[in-house]
Design an enzyme around this catalytic site. Structure first.
Site: not given
Length: 575
Positions: A274, A139, A278, A131, A555, A550, A136
């Site tokens: 993935y 990346k 990515e 990672c 939302e 908002h 991670c």
């Protein structure tokens, strides 16, 4: 070869494309990875001024007393007379480090074994695992680099003016240097944290001799042994290769990409995981010609409507796709380029086509490192296909309990569970508490949120639509969905309905929510918050009663009305 942790001292070779030019920060990174910095009881504080590429350092002596194990004193567990350690962890990645520190805090005498075998291209990295070093962290930062480039273009629509004319350019080496500087600081921080917690760090390749004995091979090839009452396998995995001739000489993996000092140029990404999507996504965003070669579907295991949405978005924004094919041959040309030939996935047909690339990245999945740590010698049962440790779900180890009473597994090496850093960390902490703190709390592997950092990000928690239908039946599933355009993209006039959200409910259970999916921007930040709702058994009515903030993309989940069953128009308009 323990990817889940990895202070590499196995090689002095740099990554593919490494420059031989003098670079003080590069030298510091090498010292950090070689263990020269941070090897003694001192803190080295490096203040790197990247704009001027200069470094100042001060040496401060550590005031922390030696741990009980270092002074020869016993531990609360009372196993000193029998074993060298109460707990030995093979792999210094996220899970292994978290577990080791928690166990040490509970009074255990703990050691972490960590070593990374260099890739075929010679790439190595420091303590912290996949990672931090080759996953991670780099990346996400390279993904962020592409977003910054997009923001620079968006800024013009918001009235920002930049001096000079011409299109923006990106410097790969600058980005890589800064990212690697950050990673090196993390590597050093992990070493320091282990020392401060009283955890013994063993920069050696660890292999089982038996259920309590480990053979350690250091960077010089010298072998020693140590023993432990309990052992945790936290080795993680490494990228798979295809098994074709010359591929290791011609191709790289994600283990190499993030530290390449030479820009990758025209790149072929083989695979549709993935990691593949990515990497191809940020390479395209940084201005490189990137192509994805996939044998079947993208993002296997994820919601396929969302996966195809990502592929379509990427294709319309510059990433090329070659579907239904697999590589058949790799050839290194005198020019330095790699000629790739491919054939159809199905049938026995011959070569379909070929092309030349500057870089070929293999991203077809990962394999567990149970053979590398010789788990069989301890009698640990592994899955025949994945080679991952089979959790027995019994005893104090629970899900992480192996077939051997005193051996456990956490993280990516545990068969059948999400390969995610936070999963390994949480599982490791909870296991340490059960082993040394008297806790009975088990890891909950259900409804874990995650995000794929493709050009249009994808956040999800719970079941994919296909899985929900398979589990509950199509007639008992209600899917609420909408496509929308985030407010931030309205002024620069891009991303029309590129965002998408859907909520999957079980009708017979009062519309209990079993899956939430969102495509767009900042999806990790969005889905993290909604994940608690699924953990607590939220129903669609609860989502309707939740007042949204908002104007935000989040939302959207609170205003869903259109169901797939109705066939209504789910394209949003206005705010």
């Amino acid at each position: 070869t323990h990817t889940a942790g990895s202070h590499t001292q196995g090689s002095n070779h740099g990554p593919r494309g490494v420059s031989s030019g003098f670079s003080f920060p590069r030298i510091l990174r090498s010292l950090c990875r070689a263990g020269t910095i941070g090897a003694s009881r001192f803190h080295l504080q490096c203040h790197v001024t990247l704009s001027f590429r200069c470094v100042t350092a001060s040496i401060l002596p550590s005031k922390r007393p030696l741990s009980a194990s270092a002074t020869g004193q016993g531990s609360a567990t009372g196993t000193m007379a029998t074993y060298d350690y109460d707990l030995l962890i093979i792999g210094g990645g996220s899970g292994g480090l978290a577990c080791s520190k928690e166990a040490a805090a509970l009074g255990a005498r703990v050691a972490v074994c960590d070593f990374v075998t260099p890739t075929p291209s010679g790439t190595t990295w420091g303590l912290g695992g996949t990672c931090v070093n080759v996953g991670c962290i780099p990346k996400k930062l390279m993904h962020q680099a592409t977003l910054v480039g997009e923001y620079a273009e968006d800024a013009k629509s918001f009235g920002w003016k930049f001096p000079g004319e011409g299109s923006k350019t990106h410097d790969w080496e600058t980005m890589v240097n800064h990212i690697q500087d950050h990673i090196c600081s993390l590597n050093f921080g992990y070493r320091t944290a282990l020392r401060e917690k009283g955890v013994k760090y063993l920069n050696s390749l660890a292999r089982f001799v038996d259920a309590h004995t480990i053979e350690l091979t250091d960077k010089k090839g010298e072998k020693t042994t140590c023993t432990a009452d309990k052992i945790i396998i936290a080795t993680g995995g490494r990228p798979k290769y295809l098994g074709l001739p010359n591929e290791r000489e011609c191709c790289i993996t994600s283990d190499d990409l993030f530290s390449m000092e030479k820009a990758p140029g025209k790149t072929l990404v083989v695979g549709a995981s993935y990691v593949a999507l990515e990497c191809a996504g940020f390479l395209t965003g940084l201005g490189y010609d990137a192509t994805i070669m996939m044998r079947s579907i993208p993002l296997r295991g994820f919601d396929q409507q969302c996966a195809e949405h990502i592929a379509k978005y990427m294709e319309t924004h510059g990433t090329s796709f070659i579907r239904g094919v697999i590589p058949s041959a790799f050839e290194k040309l005198p020019s330095g380029k790699v000629k790739v030939s491919w054939k159809a996935t199905a049938g026995d047909g011959g070569e379909l086509a070929s092309d030349e690339y500057d870089t070929v990245l293999i991203a077809i999945g990962r394999y567990a490192l149970t053979d590398e740590c010789n788990a069989a010698a301890a009698g640990v049962e592994v899955n025949a296909s994945s080679k991952k440790v089979v959790g027995k779900g019994t005893g104090v180890g629970g899900t992480e309990q192996s077939s051997v009473e005193n051996i456990f597994a956490i993280g990516d090496v545990l068969h059948g569970y999400d390969e995610l850093t936070p999963v390994a960390i949480r599982a490791g902490i909870l296991l340490a508490r059960r082993l040394f703190g008297g806790s009975k709390k088990q890891m909950d592997y259900v409804n874990i949120p995650t995000t794929v950092f493709t050009p249009v990000e994808y956040g999800c928690v719970g079941l994919a639509e296909e899985d929900a239908i398979a589990k509950y039946g199509a007639d008992d599933i209600e899917v609420y969905h909408t496509a929308f355009k985030p407010l931030e993209l309205t002024v620069p006039q891009r991303g029309d309905n590129a965002s998408y959200a859907k909520v999957i409910c079980v009708i017979s259970q009062q519309q209990k929510i079993v899956g939430m999916h969102i495509l767009g921007w900042n999806c990790g930040e969005i889905i993290q918050g909604f994940g608690i709702g699924l953990k607590m058994g939220a129903k669609f009515e609860d989502l309707e009663d939740l007042v949204g903030i908002h104007p935000t993309a989040a939302e959207t989940f609170c205003t869903l009305k259109i169901t797939k069953r109705s066939g209504g128009d789910y394209m949003s308009a206005g705010c």
